[in-house]
Design an enzyme around this catalytic site. Sequence first.
Site, mmCIF file in Angstrom:
data_model
loop_
_atom_site.group_PDB
_atom_site.id
_atom_site.type_symbol
_atom_site.label_atom_id
_atom_site.label_comp_id
_atom_site.label_asym_id
_atom_site.label_seq_id
_atom_site.Cartn_x
_atom_site.Cartn_y
_atom_site.Cartn_z
ATOM 1 N N PHE A 126 0.859 -1.175 0.000
ATOM 2 C CA PHE A 126 0.000 0.000 0.000
ATOM 3 C C PHE A 126 0.903 1.235 0.000
ATOM 4 O O PHE A 126 1.860 1.298 0.754
ATOM 5 C CB PHE A 126 -0.916 -0.007 1.232
ATOM 6 C CG PHE A 126 -2.099 0.902 1.098
ATOM 7 C CD1 PHE A 126 -3.244 0.468 0.445
ATOM 8 C CD2 PHE A 126 -2.063 2.178 1.609
ATOM 9 C CE1 PHE A 126 -4.341 1.308 0.305
ATOM 10 C CE2 PHE A 126 -3.157 3.015 1.482
ATOM 11 C CZ PHE A 126 -4.298 2.584 0.823
ATOM 12 N N ALA A 178 -0.036 -2.406 5.740
ATOM 13 C CA ALA A 178 0.649 -2.351 7.031
ATOM 14 C C ALA A 178 0.095 -3.351 8.044
ATOM 15 O O ALA A 178 0.843 -3.864 8.878
ATOM 16 C CB ALA A 178 0.587 -0.931 7.591
ATOM 17 N N LEU A 179 -1.199 -3.623 7.981
ATOM 18 C CA LEU A 179 -1.770 -4.574 8.936
ATOM 19 C C LEU A 179 -1.289 -6.004 8.707
ATOM 20 O O LEU A 179 -1.325 -6.822 9.622
ATOM 21 C CB LEU A 179 -3.299 -4.522 8.903
ATOM 22 C CG LEU A 179 -3.915 -3.263 9.512
ATOM 23 C CD1 LEU A 179 -5.425 -3.258 9.309
ATOM 24 C CD2 LEU A 179 -3.565 -3.136 10.988
ATOM 25 N N GLU A 180 -0.832 -6.304 7.515
ATOM 26 C CA GLU A 180 -0.353 -7.652 7.207
ATOM 27 C C GLU A 180 1.141 -7.833 7.483
ATOM 28 O O GLU A 180 1.652 -8.949 7.457
ATOM 29 C CB GLU A 180 -0.649 -7.996 5.750
ATOM 30 C CG GLU A 180 -2.120 -8.133 5.432
ATOM 31 C CD GLU A 180 -2.868 -6.817 5.309
ATOM 32 O OE1 GLU A 180 -4.054 -6.798 5.674
ATOM 33 O OE2 GLU A 180 -2.275 -5.803 4.855
ATOM 34 N N ILE A 212 1.739 4.821 6.125
ATOM 35 C CA ILE A 212 0.336 5.086 6.440
ATOM 36 C C ILE A 212 0.158 6.601 6.422
ATOM 37 O O ILE A 212 0.794 7.311 7.210
ATOM 38 C CB ILE A 212 -0.039 4.513 7.825
ATOM 39 C CG1 ILE A 212 0.343 3.033 7.918
ATOM 40 C CG2 ILE A 212 -1.521 4.729 8.102
ATOM 41 C CD1 ILE A 212 0.354 2.489 9.332
ATOM 42 N N GLU A 229 -9.289 11.012 6.047
ATOM 43 C CA GLU A 229 -10.350 11.766 6.709
ATOM 44 C C GLU A 229 -11.104 10.946 7.745
ATOM 45 O O GLU A 229 -12.020 11.458 8.390
ATOM 46 C CB GLU A 229 -11.324 12.291 5.658
ATOM 47 C CG GLU A 229 -10.684 13.280 4.702
ATOM 48 C CD GLU A 229 -11.648 13.764 3.631
ATOM 49 O OE1 GLU A 229 -12.852 13.467 3.731
ATOM 50 O OE2 GLU A 229 -11.175 14.430 2.708
ATOM 51 N N HIS A 276 -9.613 5.414 10.381
ATOM 52 C CA HIS A 276 -8.858 4.261 9.895
ATOM 53 C C HIS A 276 -7.348 4.450 10.062
ATOM 54 O O HIS A 276 -6.627 3.499 10.373
ATOM 55 C CB HIS A 276 -9.206 3.996 8.424
ATOM 56 C CG HIS A 276 -8.655 2.722 7.886
ATOM 57 N ND1 HIS A 276 -9.077 1.482 8.318
ATOM 58 C CD2 HIS A 276 -7.698 2.497 6.950
ATOM 59 C CE1 HIS A 276 -8.400 0.540 7.677
ATOM 60 N NE2 HIS A 276 -7.563 1.129 6.845
ATOM 61 N N ASN A 279 11.347 -0.956 13.007
ATOM 62 C CA ASN A 279 10.021 -0.570 12.537
ATOM 63 C C ASN A 279 10.116 0.739 11.755
ATOM 64 O O ASN A 279 10.251 1.813 12.327
ATOM 65 C CB ASN A 279 9.048 -0.425 13.705
ATOM 66 C CG ASN A 279 7.625 -0.181 13.240
ATOM 67 O OD1 ASN A 279 7.380 0.111 12.079
ATOM 68 N ND2 ASN A 279 6.692 -0.294 14.156
ATOM 69 N N ARG A 326 10.837 11.729 4.435
ATOM 70 C CA ARG A 326 11.388 10.781 5.400
ATOM 71 C C ARG A 326 11.955 9.505 4.792
ATOM 72 O O ARG A 326 12.616 8.734 5.483
ATOM 73 C CB ARG A 326 10.297 10.417 6.417
ATOM 74 C CG ARG A 326 10.005 11.546 7.380
ATOM 75 C CD ARG A 326 8.712 11.332 8.144
ATOM 76 N NE ARG A 326 8.498 12.362 9.160
ATOM 77 C CZ ARG A 326 8.129 13.610 8.903
ATOM 78 N NH1 ARG A 326 7.932 14.007 7.660
ATOM 79 N NH2 ARG A 326 7.958 14.483 9.879
#
Length: 154
Positions: A26, A60-62, A85, A89, A92, A117, A131
């Site tokens: 993502f 990111a959740l995986e 991430i 709006e 989430h 991380n 970044r």
Amino acid sequence: MQGADKGQAGRLDGHDLRVGIVQARFNDELTSRLAEVCIAELEKLGVVRKHIQHVTVPGALEVAVALQAMADSERFDALVALGCIIRGETYHFELVANESGAGVTRVSLDHHVPIANAILTVENLAQAEARIEEKGRDAARVAVEMANLLDDLL
């Protein structure tokens, strides 16, 4: 006491290390650049390219699930989590940021393996782009330093 002294110096020698990288796809343009910078820095620190395993997951959740599988294999001295991430709006953003961070930390603590991380959590695209270079390099350096520190301590 000798080992603790070495760890304090932040040993950045990656020659004998095996590192696993999990990259969220993502925001792929950003996370792929993050991975390129991280891998280049790992190689600069002496990690042999064939000892770097780089996998991708949808988001990111995986990331934590793939990190857990790598940690379970016991083939890696350190792991790296990469993702991006960007606040939207809805709530989430907070959910994904908090849960991905907690998952990465849990895998590290449960498996006693250092995980750098570098899942960026930013307000906008400009912050993410600003970044990428620093965080990609930092992730590689943290992984190598922590792998060496744990080796010295254990």
